[in-house]
Motif scaffolding. Structure first.
Motif, mmCIF file in Angstrom:
data_model
loop_
_atom_site.group_PDB
_atom_site.id
_atom_site.type_symbol
_atom_site.label_atom_id
_atom_site.label_comp_id
_atom_site.label_asym_id
_atom_site.label_seq_id
_atom_site.Cartn_x
_atom_site.Cartn_y
_atom_site.Cartn_z
ATOM 1 N N VAL A 33 0.833 -1.206 0.000
ATOM 2 C CA VAL A 33 0.000 0.000 0.000
ATOM 3 C C VAL A 33 0.867 1.256 0.000
ATOM 4 C CG1 VAL A 33 -1.665 1.329 1.363
ATOM 5 C CG2 VAL A 33 -2.005 -1.119 1.023
ATOM 6 N N ARG A 34 1.952 1.250 0.763
ATOM 7 C CA ARG A 34 2.848 2.418 0.765
ATOM 8 C C ARG A 34 3.390 2.692 -0.638
ATOM 9 N NH1 ARG A 34 4.352 4.642 5.526
ATOM 10 N NH2 ARG A 34 4.027 3.418 7.444
ATOM 11 N N ALA A 35 3.741 1.638 -1.348
ATOM 12 C CA ALA A 35 4.276 1.807 -2.700
ATOM 13 C C ALA A 35 3.218 2.398 -3.631
ATOM 14 C CB ALA A 35 4.767 0.464 -3.234
ATOM 15 N N ILE A 36 1.981 1.938 -3.490
ATOM 16 C CA ILE A 36 0.891 2.464 -4.322
ATOM 17 C C ILE A 36 0.639 3.934 -4.000
ATOM 18 C CG2 ILE A 36 -1.592 2.311 -4.771
ATOM 19 C CD1 ILE A 36 -1.332 -0.734 -4.366
ATOM 20 N N ILE A 37 0.614 4.265 -2.722
ATOM 21 C CA ILE A 37 0.394 5.655 -2.310
ATOM 22 C C ILE A 37 1.475 6.563 -2.888
ATOM 23 C CG2 ILE A 37 0.456 7.217 -0.326
ATOM 24 C CD1 ILE A 37 -0.954 5.002 1.287
ATOM 25 N N ASP A 38 2.725 6.142 -2.771
ATOM 26 C CA ASP A 38 3.830 6.955 -3.291
ATOM 27 C C ASP A 38 3.724 7.126 -4.804
ATOM 28 O OD1 ASP A 38 4.824 7.168 -0.738
ATOM 29 O OD2 ASP A 38 6.354 5.613 -0.987
ATOM 30 N N ASP A 39 3.314 6.075 -5.486
ATOM 31 C CA ASP A 39 3.195 6.130 -6.943
ATOM 32 C C ASP A 39 2.079 7.087 -7.364
ATOM 33 O OD1 ASP A 39 3.845 5.519 -9.548
ATOM 34 O OD2 ASP A 39 2.760 3.612 -9.581
ATOM 35 N N VAL A 40 0.951 7.017 -6.674
ATOM 36 C CA VAL A 40 -0.161 7.921 -6.998
ATOM 37 C C VAL A 40 0.224 9.366 -6.692
ATOM 38 C CG1 VAL A 40 -2.539 8.568 -6.399
ATOM 39 C CG2 VAL A 40 -1.936 6.156 -6.696
ATOM 40 N N ALA A 41 0.946 9.576 -5.601
ATOM 41 C CA ALA A 41 1.395 10.930 -5.271
ATOM 42 C C ALA A 41 2.301 11.489 -6.364
ATOM 43 C CB ALA A 41 2.125 10.924 -3.932
ATOM 44 N N ASP A 45 -3.272 10.540 -11.944
ATOM 45 C CA ASP A 45 -4.271 9.741 -12.660
ATOM 46 C C ASP A 45 -3.653 8.592 -13.450
ATOM 47 O OD1 ASP A 45 -6.716 11.222 -12.016
ATOM 48 O OD2 ASP A 45 -5.820 12.843 -13.182
ATOM 49 N N GLU A 46 -2.478 8.815 -14.005
ATOM 50 C CA GLU A 46 -1.825 7.762 -14.780
ATOM 51 C C GLU A 46 -1.619 6.515 -13.921
ATOM 52 O OE1 GLU A 46 2.310 7.002 -17.363
ATOM 53 O OE2 GLU A 46 2.007 8.872 -16.239
ATOM 54 N N ALA A 47 -1.150 6.707 -12.694
ATOM 55 C CA ALA A 47 -0.932 5.575 -11.788
ATOM 56 C C ALA A 47 -2.258 4.940 -11.387
ATOM 57 C CB ALA A 47 -0.170 6.039 -10.548
ATOM 58 N N GLN A 189 -5.196 2.817 -4.412
ATOM 59 C CA GLN A 189 -4.940 3.887 -5.375
ATOM 60 C C GLN A 189 -6.064 4.925 -5.382
ATOM 61 O OE1 GLN A 189 -5.274 0.673 -6.069
ATOM 62 N NE2 GLN A 189 -6.612 0.300 -7.824
ATOM 63 N N ALA A 190 -7.294 4.481 -5.190
ATOM 64 C CA ALA A 190 -8.419 5.418 -5.150
ATOM 65 C C ALA A 190 -8.371 6.263 -3.881
ATOM 66 C CB ALA A 190 -9.735 4.651 -5.228
ATOM 67 N N VAL A 191 -8.025 5.637 -2.765
ATOM 68 C CA VAL A 191 -7.911 6.365 -1.501
ATOM 69 C C VAL A 191 -6.811 7.422 -1.605
ATOM 70 C CG1 VAL A 191 -7.413 6.156 0.961
ATOM 71 C CG2 VAL A 191 -8.774 4.394 -0.184
ATOM 72 N N ALA A 192 -5.685 7.047 -2.187
ATOM 73 C CA ALA A 192 -4.580 7.996 -2.348
ATOM 74 C C ALA A 192 -4.974 9.154 -3.261
ATOM 75 C CB ALA A 192 -3.353 7.276 -2.900
ATOM 76 N N ALA A 193 -5.702 8.851 -4.329
ATOM 77 C CA ALA A 193 -6.130 9.907 -5.253
ATOM 78 C C ALA A 193 -7.026 10.917 -4.548
ATOM 79 C CB ALA A 193 -6.856 9.288 -6.445
ATOM 80 N N LEU A 194 -7.923 10.440 -3.711
ATOM 81 C CA LEU A 194 -8.793 11.346 -2.956
ATOM 82 C C LEU A 194 -7.991 12.177 -1.958
ATOM 83 C CD1 LEU A 194 -11.802 8.958 -2.202
ATOM 84 C CD2 LEU A 194 -11.863 10.949 -3.714
#
Length: 428
Positions: A33-41, A45-47, A189-194
Motif C-alpha cells: 500500500v505504501r508503494a501504491i500511495i507513493d506512486d499515486v502521489a 491519474d496515470e498511476a 490507489q483510489a484512496v490515495a487519489a482522494l
C-alpha cells in the motif's frame, strides 16, 4: 462448527484471540500500500488508471462516470428496488436530521462577542466497494449524513466490474443521494487519489466508506494528510440471550454477520444451555440453504462462539468487555438492558430488531466501530462531516479589564511574548 464455552474463566482465551485477530498488522500489505500511495502521489491519474487496469478491469468504459449514465441507471432501475431504497432513505434522513447542530453566539453589556460556527466540510470522498461486493446501502449511510451536514461536494470512487462498467445499483443509490462526481477506481490507489487530489479527481478533506484490507490500510497510512471515518476491522455481532430467546432467530442473526468475512466474529452469550444447544442445531439446519455457507462455516469455526454463563449480569459484563460492533438482546424484557449494555456500536433490542434492520432500513447509521473500539468511538453521523470553529471579539475596555490576569498566567508559563502581545496595546 461454532464452539460452546462455559463462562468459568475459559472464555478468556477466546476473548484474547478475538483481540489478537483485530490487532494483527500485515506487513506485506502495508508495504504494498505504501508503494501504491507513493506512486499515486508522483504520477496521479496515470498511476490510478494503471492499477485499476491491473487489479480490476483492463478495459474500463469510463474513468469519470458521465452524469447521463448515472441518471439512466436510475431511470432504468427496477422500480421495486428504487422504492425500497427511497423508503430506507426517508428513514435514514429522518434519524440523522435530528443530529444536526447549530452554531451559537454570546454577548455581554460591554459589547464582547464569543461564538461557535458549525459548518459542513468543503468536500468529502466516499469509497464504495464495487463488482460482486457492491453495497448500495453504504452509499445511503455515508452520503445522507454528509448532505445533512452541509458538505459542499461528495466525490465517490468505486471499482469497475469485470466488464468495465459501473455497478448500476451503486449508481442508483448515488443518484438518489445527490453524489456530485463518480470515478471508477478502487483500492489503495483510489484512496490515495482522494487524499492528494489528481488532475481529474478532486482532493477531499475526509474519506469515508468501507473497503478491504488494502483500502483500510491506505486510510490508516493517509490519516493526517486527510481525515477518515475510522479503521474498520472485520464485522462483528454479539447476542445476549436469556432462556426465553428463540434459537432459530439467534442462529439466523449470528450467520447474518458470519457471511461477510471468514474473520467476522459471531458470538452468542446466553444463560441457557438449552438455547445454546438448540442454536447450534439451528445453524446446522439453516446454513445448508445459504449462498455463502462456506464463508459462514469458516467464520463460525474460527471466530464464533457460544458462551454459557450463570446470569444476565455476567452476560452484560462480558458484552461490555468485548464492545462489539452490533449487539442484540434476545430477552423477555430487552428494554431493561439499555442502561446495562454500555459498549457497542449499535444496540438491537428484542426479537423483531434483527441486525439487518439496522444495516438497511431503520435509520441509525450502519457504519460502526469494530474491534473493541466501541469503548471510545461512535458510529458515523452528521457530526462526522462538520467542523467547528470559535470566534472572539473584545473591546479595548474589556481587554484592559482582563489584562492583568492574562499577563500573570503568561508570565507564569514563561511565555513573555504572549504577555507582551497584551501589554503593548496599552503602552500609550
Amino acid at each position: 462448527m461454532i464452539k460452546t464455552i462455559k463462562a468459568d474463566g475459559s472464555e478468556k482465551e477466546f476473548l484474547a484471540g478475538m483481540k489478537k485477530r483485530s490487532s494483527e498488522v500485515n506487513a506485506e500489505v502495508e508495504k504494498t500500500v505504501r508503494a501504491i500511495i507513493d506512486d499515486v502521489a508522483a504520477r496521479g491519474d496515470e498511476a490510478v488508471k494503471e492499477y485499476t487496469a491491473r487489479f480490476d478491469c483492463p478495459d474500463m468504459q469510463y474513468y469519470r462516470v458521465p452524469d447521463e449514465v448515472i441518471q439512466d441507471a436510475l431511470t432504468n432501475a427496477d422500480p421495486d428496488f428504487v422504492n425500497s431504497m427511497l423508503n430506507a432513505q426517508e428513514n435514514i434522513t429522518a434519524f440523522h436530521t435530528r443530529q444536526k447542530q447549530n452554531g451559537y453566539m454570546m454577548t455581554d453589556e460591554s459589547g464582547c462577542i464569543l461564538g461557535q460556527r458549525v459548518r459542513g466540510l468543503d468536500r468529502v470522498g466516499l469509497y464504495v466497494p464495487g463488482g460482486t461486493a457492491a453495497y448500495p446501502s453504504s452509499v445511503l449511510m455515508n452520503a445522507i449524513p454528509a448532505k445533512i451536514a452541509g458538505v459542499g461536494e461528495i466525490i465517490m470512487v468505486t471499482p469497475p466490474m469485470k466488464d468495465g462498467t459501473p455497478n448500476n445499483d451503486i449508481l442508483v443509490a448515488a443518484a438518489l443521494c445527490g453524489v456530485d462526481k463518480i470515478f471508477m477506481c478502487g483500492g489503495a490507489q483510489a484512496v490515495a487519489a482522494l487524499a492528494f487530489g489528481t488532475e481529474e479527481i478532486p482532493k477531499v478533506s475526509k474519506i469515508v466508506g468501507p473497503g478491504n484490507i488494502f483500502v483500510a490500510t491506505a486510510k490508516k497510512l493517509l490519516y493526517g494528510t486527510v481525515d477518515i471515518d475510522m479503521i474498520a476491522g472485520p464485522s462483528e455481532i454479539l447476542i445476549v440471550a436469556d432462556d426465553t430467546a428463540n434459537p432459530k432467530y439467534a442462529a439466523a442473526d449470528l450467520m447474518s454477520q458470519a457471511e461477510h468475512d471468514k474473520l467476522a466474529s459471531s458470538v452468542l452469550i446466553t444463560t441457557s444451555q438449552r438455547v445454546a444447544d438448540e442454536t447450534v442445531k439451528e445453524i446446522e439446519r439453516q446454513v445448508a440453504d445459504l449462498s455463502r455457507k462456506d464463508i459462514i462455516n469458516t467464520s463460525l469455526d474460527n471466530c464464533g462462539a457460544i458462551i454459557v454463563c450463570d446470569d444476565m449480569d455476567k452476560a452484560c459484563e462480558i458484552a461490555n468487555e468485548i464492545a462489539p460492533e452490533h449487539l442484540e438482546v434476545l430477552a423477555a424484557n430487552p428494554l431493561e438492558y439499555i442502561g446495562k449494555l454500555t459498549n457497542c456500536g449499535s444496540l438491537f433490542l428484542g426479537e423483531y430488531a434483527p441486525e439487518p434492520l439496522g444495516d438497511y432500513y431503520a435509520g441509525p447509521n450502519h457504519v460502526l466501530p469494530t474491534s473493541g473500539t466501541a469503548r471510545f468511538f461512535s458510529p458515523l453521523s452528521v457530526d462526522s462531516f462538520i467542523k467547528k470553529s470559535s470566534y472572539i471579539y473584545y473591546t479595548r475596555d474589556k481587554l484592559y479589564g482582563a489584562k492583568e490576569d492574562i499577563v500573570r498566567i503568561a508570565n507564569r508559563e514563561r511565555l513573555t511574548a504572549h504577555a507582551n502581545a497584551i501589554t503593548v496595546r496599552f503602552e500609550d
